[in-house]
Design a protein around this motif. Structure first.
Motif, PDB file in Angstrom:
ATOM      1  N   GLY A  48      41.425  37.519  37.345  1.00 47.54           N
ATOM      2  CA  GLY A  48      42.324  37.614  36.202  1.00 47.54           C
ATOM      3  C   GLY A  48      42.178  38.877  35.375  1.00 47.54           C
ATOM      4  O   GLY A  48      42.811  39.013  34.320  1.00 47.54           O
ATOM      5  N   GLY A  50      43.263  41.871  36.002  1.00 45.47           N
ATOM      6  CA  GLY A  50      44.485  42.681  35.984  1.00 45.47           C
ATOM      7  C   GLY A  50      44.621  43.620  37.182  1.00 45.47           C
ATOM      8  O   GLY A  50      45.516  44.470  37.216  1.00 45.47           O
ATOM      9  N   LYS A  51      43.778  43.449  38.191  1.00 44.79           N
ATOM     10  CA  LYS A  51      43.774  44.375  39.330  1.00 44.79           C
ATOM     11  C   LYS A  51      45.079  44.276  40.135  1.00 44.79           C
ATOM     12  O   LYS A  51      45.726  45.281  40.411  1.00 44.79           O
ATOM     13  CB  LYS A  51      42.574  44.067  40.254  1.00 44.79           C
ATOM     14  CG  LYS A  51      41.237  44.100  39.522  1.00 44.79           C
ATOM     15  CD  LYS A  51      40.084  43.752  40.428  1.00 44.79           C
ATOM     16  CE  LYS A  51      40.115  42.357  41.004  1.00 44.79           C
ATOM     17  NZ  LYS A  51      39.898  41.265  40.026  1.00 44.79           N
ATOM     18  N   THR A  52      45.445  43.044  40.503  1.00 49.91           N
ATOM     19  CA  THR A  52      46.650  42.877  41.326  1.00 49.91           C
ATOM     20  C   THR A  52      47.896  43.282  40.542  1.00 49.91           C
ATOM     21  O   THR A  52      48.832  43.870  41.096  1.00 49.91           O
ATOM     22  CB  THR A  52      46.763  41.410  41.809  1.00 49.91           C
ATOM     23  OG1 THR A  52      45.568  41.097  42.528  1.00 49.91           O
ATOM     24  CG2 THR A  52      47.949  41.207  42.717  1.00 49.91           C
ATOM     25  N   THR A  53      47.904  42.989  39.251  1.00 46.45           N
ATOM     26  CA  THR A  53      49.050  43.397  38.426  1.00 46.45           C
ATOM     27  C   THR A  53      49.182  44.922  38.438  1.00 46.45           C
ATOM     28  O   THR A  53      50.287  45.471  38.580  1.00 46.45           O
ATOM     29  CB  THR A  53      48.858  42.881  36.974  1.00 46.45           C
ATOM     30  OG1 THR A  53      48.683  41.468  37.018  1.00 46.45           O
ATOM     31  CG2 THR A  53      50.052  43.214  36.105  1.00 46.45           C
TER      32      THR A  53
END
Ligand SMILES: Nc1ncnc2c1ncn2[C@@H]1O[C@H](COP(=O)(O)OP(=O)(O)OP(=O)(O)O)[C@@H](O)[C@H]1O
Length: 256
Positions: A48, A50-53
């Motif tokens: 959660g 924020g890496k994939t975002t």
């Protein structure tokens, strides 16, 4: 002194005050970072963070709420079409259509990139990634290791200058994971490509990466080379640095 060509190029990635909100939740809170051309940089952070975002915005799959994103010198909001052919990505969370064979999948993606000599390219990648024996198998029937190698072949079809990788060795056995890391290192050495990878594997990051961006709660809370971070936190490995950051044990408490 030899000239370092990467210093003459624009950064492969330039992100300034990038914010992404999902309704009331702020997934990215005004983050800024640069990835110089030719480097391999890791996005680290707990679930959660924020890496994939971040990766999805870099790929143009998500629109930012605010901020600037430039890839290979072009603004991703207004000039995306110029850079998409020069980049690619791989994620264990994005499955290829199950019923198509490996060759059919690679052919579809090759056409999306408008590639010529596609059979030759697929044959070459199949040799490099040891896929020749499974080209006629439905993509849904493959093992995790085989799926990862097929996903990498898909990601390398257009020989990208920028490769975004979301957990490139997730769920692979240590031998296959080691092979994938070696393969990516060779690809970078051969092509001069830039790689941004999200990973939960600290040994992988220490081995492959020139730079590390530590994320937490949608912010970049620390950054540097792996060696910088080890020395600043007075730790022997990045796993310990990661835990210090995750548990809010600050450098000053540890070192000084
Ligand atoms: N489509 C969405 N709608 C609402 N919230 C989202 C959406 N996508 C992500 N989020 C939230 O944004 C935050 C960042 O998520 P993100 O997937 O970027 O984290 P991550 O660092 O990749 O985590 P992980 O290591 O678990 O994959 C999380 O709180 C997540 O729940």
């Amino acid at each position: 002194m030899p000239l370092d060509a990467s210093k003459l190029l624009p950064p492969a990635i330039l992100v300034e005050t990038l914010t992404k909100r999902f309704d009331a939740h702020t997934a990215l809170d005004a983050i800024s970072f640069t990835v110089p051309a030719g480097q391999t940089v890791a996005l680290l952070g707990g679930n959660g963070a924020g890496k994939t975002t971040t990766i999805s915005i870099l790929l143009g799959l998500l629109l930012p709420t605010a901020g600037t994103v430039k890839v290979l010198g072009y603004d991703m909001l207004t000039e995306r079409y110029r850079v998409l052919p020069r980049m690619n990505f791989s994620s264990p969370y994005v499955d290829l259509p199950h019923r198509l064979t490996v060759r059919e999948n690679l052919t579809v993606y090759g056409h999306l990139y408008g590639l010529t000599h596609l059979n030759h390219r697929i044959g070459r990648l199949a040799e490099e990634l040891d896929l020749t024996g499974i080209l006629t198998r439905p993509s849904g029937n493959l093992s995790a290791g085989q799926k990862t190698r097929v996903a990498l072949a898909k990601a390398l079809l257009n020989e990208p200058e920028l490769l975004l990788l979301d957990e490139p060795t997730a769920s692979l056995d240590p031998d296959t994971a080691d092979w994938v890391r070696g393969f990516l290192e060779n690809y970078r050495a051969r092509t001069g490509a830039t790689i941004l990878l999200a990973s939960h594997n600290m040994a992988e990051v220490e081995r492959m990466c020139d730079g590390v961006l530590m994320m937490k709660g949608g912010r970049i809370v620390d950054r540097g080379t792996p060696a910088d971070l080890l020395s600043r936190y007075g730790r022997d490995n990045l796993e310990e640095v990661f835990l210090d950051i995750a548990r809010d044990r600050h450098q000053t408490e540890i070192v000084g």
